[in-house]
Each structure stands twice: as C-alpha cells, then as structure tokens.
Scaffold this active site. Structure first.
Site, PDB file in Angstrom:
ATOM      1  N   HIS A 231      10.837   0.613  -1.023  1.00 56.00           N
ATOM      2  CA  HIS A 231       9.845   1.350  -1.801  1.00 56.00           C
ATOM      3  C   HIS A 231      10.115   1.282  -3.298  1.00 56.00           C
ATOM      4  CE1 HIS A 231       9.071   4.029   2.007  1.00 56.00           C
ATOM      5  NE2 HIS A 231       8.614   2.796   2.147  1.00 56.00           N
ATOM      6  N   GLU A 261       4.009  -6.661   4.953  1.00 53.26           N
ATOM      7  CA  GLU A 261       5.249  -6.844   4.205  1.00 53.26           C
ATOM      8  C   GLU A 261       5.888  -8.159   4.655  1.00 53.26           C
ATOM      9  OE1 GLU A 261       7.565  -3.282   4.758  1.00 53.26           O
ATOM     10  OE2 GLU A 261       5.866  -1.996   4.258  1.00 53.26           O
ATOM     11  N   GLU A 357       9.174  -3.455  11.624  1.00 57.65           N
ATOM     12  CA  GLU A 357       9.534  -3.835  10.259  1.00 57.65           C
ATOM     13  C   GLU A 357      11.041  -3.761  10.012  1.00 57.65           C
ATOM     14  OE1 GLU A 357       8.440  -0.882   7.216  1.00 57.65           O
ATOM     15  OE2 GLU A 357       7.285   0.158   8.768  1.00 57.65           O
TER      16      GLU A 357
END
Length: 401
Positions: A231, A261, A357
C-alpha cells in the site's frame, strides 16, 4: 423570527441507484431477519459500508456524522444539509437532512425514527466513544446489540447483481493495467504512469455506467524500493532499466472495489529476481487451485505457508493471502471474516468473492530485493471458482521491453 428546523426532508430529482429496488429490498429483508433473531427493534448504522449496502448511498463525511436507521418498516438515511438532496437521490427508502445550527441535530433526527427506549442495533467496530455517549443520551436504549459481525457476514454473500458489477470492475482493472504497461519506459515517473492507468479506468467506468457517481478510483504504481509495501503511495521516482515494478489498479464503481496487482520488470530481471518471482507465481497458482467450496481460509493459508517454507521464503511473506470483495475501499468496509489468514476459520461457499494475492518482500541489499505480488479475483462457484481477472502474470508476460 422563523424557527429553524432541527431536521427536515429535502427530496428532489430522479433517483439513481447502483441496483434496482428489488436488490435493496432483499438486503433489508435479510437484515430484518437478523434483527428479529436478536430482538433488535431499530438498527443505527454509522459506517460507510453498511449505509451504502442497505441504502445505496455512499456518504462523504468531511467531519460530519452520517447514518442509516432501519426498523421493521422504515429505512432512512440521515445526512447533513451540505449535501442538498443528493442523499435522497442516491438512497433506497426515506432520507432525512439534519441542520447544523444546533449541536446534536444528527441524533435528534436519528431519534425521530427510532423512538426512545428501544433495543438498538449498532456496529461495535465503528461506533466511536463520542457517538456512543450521544446515542445513550438521545435514544435512551433499553439495550444495545452489536450487529457488526452479522451484517459483515451478510455482505460476504454476493447477489447476482453484485457479481455482475464486480465482474465489470475486474474488467476495468485489466484495462487500467494495460494502460499502465503501455506507459512504462525508462525515465517515466511513478506518478505519470499512475495517471495513465487511473484516467483509462475512469473513462471506462463512465462508458459502462453512465448514471453512476465517479470517485475514488486510484492506482498504486511502485518501483524499486517502493515496491516493498503493498500500500505504498505513488512517488515521483523515475524508472530505471532493471527496476522491479508493482502495478496496482483499483477501480471504484458505486462503492464497490476491485483490484489488479502484478509484478513487472523494466527491460530485464536478474537470476535471483526470476527465482523469487517464479516462486511467488507458483504460490499464486497453488492458492488459486485451493479456492473452492468447503475449503477453510486457515487451511488455504497453511498450505501456501508450507509451500513457501519448503523454499525458505516464508519469512519474506508480507501479509495474508487474500480477502473478500464488495463494498469496501482503502478507507472503509473490510470484511475481515473472509480473509486468508491463520486465524480465520470461515469456510468458502458459493457466492463469496475472494482474492488470491501472495506477496514476498525481499529487503534491500539481498539478492532479488523488492516486493513481488500477483493478485486475481475469484468468485466461488458450486464446483470451484470463476477467475474474473484477465491480465497476464509472470516473467513470460511482464518483463517490459
């Protein structure tokens, strides 16, 4: 002198919501079953996620309180006068506007719907100490019941209409990813590349959803050391050949978040980087194979942990391996009951939406330094999952010339 009201109704314009009335009626029916089972006479929601989920209205607080009151017969948003009639146009049910000439008019508006001395449902994970004291003063509840966990669980099961919106979001994320990949070249700044991806997504959202509100779509495009956190904000760092890159696109459609992503390299990746990258891709593919009904979140986590441990990479794992999707963003709405972590025992069921992820972060100074992450979105089906992410991953696709 004319007495100014503490609250009033300001209804004008045509209503435009993300879903039709039957969708919100079904959500409210589910909520009212939860309330009845727990003896709740009126629910007072204060979080963006629950206000939006049950009414359609995604508020912008800007230091002011907002809410939604649901009873056996009413569904009423409580909003500040600064927003005009927009809350009513974007709400399912009634809408009350409170004035700011007298402190606590918000709570007086809430009390006008709940009445005094009722059993009140609240969100224990969102109600602040200040709001809690005001609730006691103005509503004088006979009892309080925390509905946070139950409403979160309701939100974890997506309706067909929600799934259609989430699929559209994933397709928009892919478009942003391609725009970013096209913008990557030596000397380009992270911010320039992020703008290209964001602009492409916002234009596509406007094309697909001409009646929607447009806000909050964003990109985190990171390079070099800035890839070490998932982030990390965008910077003005200029790209150099050999850089590890992290592509992260986040379209927001009526409060619904989706994501893409990917790890990329500029021009080339050395042998150590390729080894770590391929290991993370293999973990990603293992994780995807485990996303099916009956699997526990903790069990999936343990399987991927074992995979990384066998390769002496588990110590570089950065966070859990996935999370739920729906009404959420980077500042509201986490469905913590559906995360791929060691301490979550939720069993996957059809209608849930979850990401895969895995991320490895190798510290600076070590071979293959940088953050490696791949991210796909999966809709759990009766016999497995539907992967709604289309952008390619891995070294064969994402070493950018």
């Amino acid at each position: 002198m004319t007495q100014r009201p503490q609250f009033y109704r300001f209804h004008q314009g045509e209503r435009q919501l993300p879903f039709d009335a039957t969708e919100y009626d079904a959500r409210l029916a589910g909520l009212r079953r939860i309330m009845a089972a727990r003896g709740v006479e009126a629910a007072v929601f204060t979080s963006m996620q629950n206000v939006a989920y049950y009414s359609g209205f995604l508020y912008c607080a800007f230091g002011r309180p907002y809410g939604l009151v649901v009873t056996a017969s009413d569904c009423v948003t409580i909003s500040a006068g600064i927003d005009g009639a927009q809350p009513w146009r974007r709400s399912h049910g009634d809408a009350i506007t409170y004035t700011d000439w007298q402190r606590d008019n918000y709570w007086r508006a809430v009390a006008s719907v709940t009445g005094p001395g009722r059993t009140i449902g609240v969100e224990g994970d969102h109600l602040t100490l200040t709001a809690s004291a005001a609730l006691d003063t103005f509503l004088a509840p006979a009892a309080r019941v925390d509905l946070a966990a139950a409403t979160m669980r309701q939100r974890m099961y997506k309706s067909p209409a929600e799934l259609d919106l989430i699929r559209a979001g994933a397709a928009v994320a892919d478009i942003g990813g391609h725009a970013i990949r096209d913008a990557v070249h030596p000397g380009a700044r992270e911010i320039d590349i992020a703008i290209a991806g964001r602009d492409a997504m916002e234009l596509e959202i406007a094309r697909r959803f001409p009646q929607a509100e447009y806000r909050d779509t964003w990109v985190w495009f990171q390079s070099g050391i800035n890839t070490d956190g998932a982030h990390n904000p965008v910077t003005a760092r200029a790209l150099r050949p050999g850089d590890i890159l992290s592509l992260n696109t986040f379209p927001m459609i009526s409060g619904y978040y989706t994501a893409l992503e990917r790890t990329l390299f500029l021009h080339e990746a050395d042998a150590d980087s390729l080894r770590i990258w391929r290991a993370n891709v293999a973990a990603h593919e293992l994780g995807l194979s485990l996303l099916k009904p009956g699997m526990r979140c903790a069990e999936i986590t343990e399987r991927i942990n074992a995979f990384f441990a066998e390769r002496d990479l588990l110590r570089y794992r950065s966070f859990g391996y996935g999370h739920s999707f729906g009404i959420l963003s980077h500042y509201y709405g986490r469905e913590a009951g559906l995360e791929l972590r060691e301490d979550v025992d939720t069993v996957l069921e059809p209608g849930m939406v979850i990401s895969m992820e895995p991320m490895l972060t190798i510290p600076e100074g070590q071979p293959g330094a940088g953050g490696y992450r791949e991210h796909d979105i999966a809709i759990i089906t009766e016999d497995g999952h539907e992967n709604i992410t289309g952008f390619p991953y891995g070294p064969e696709a994402n070493i950018v010339d």
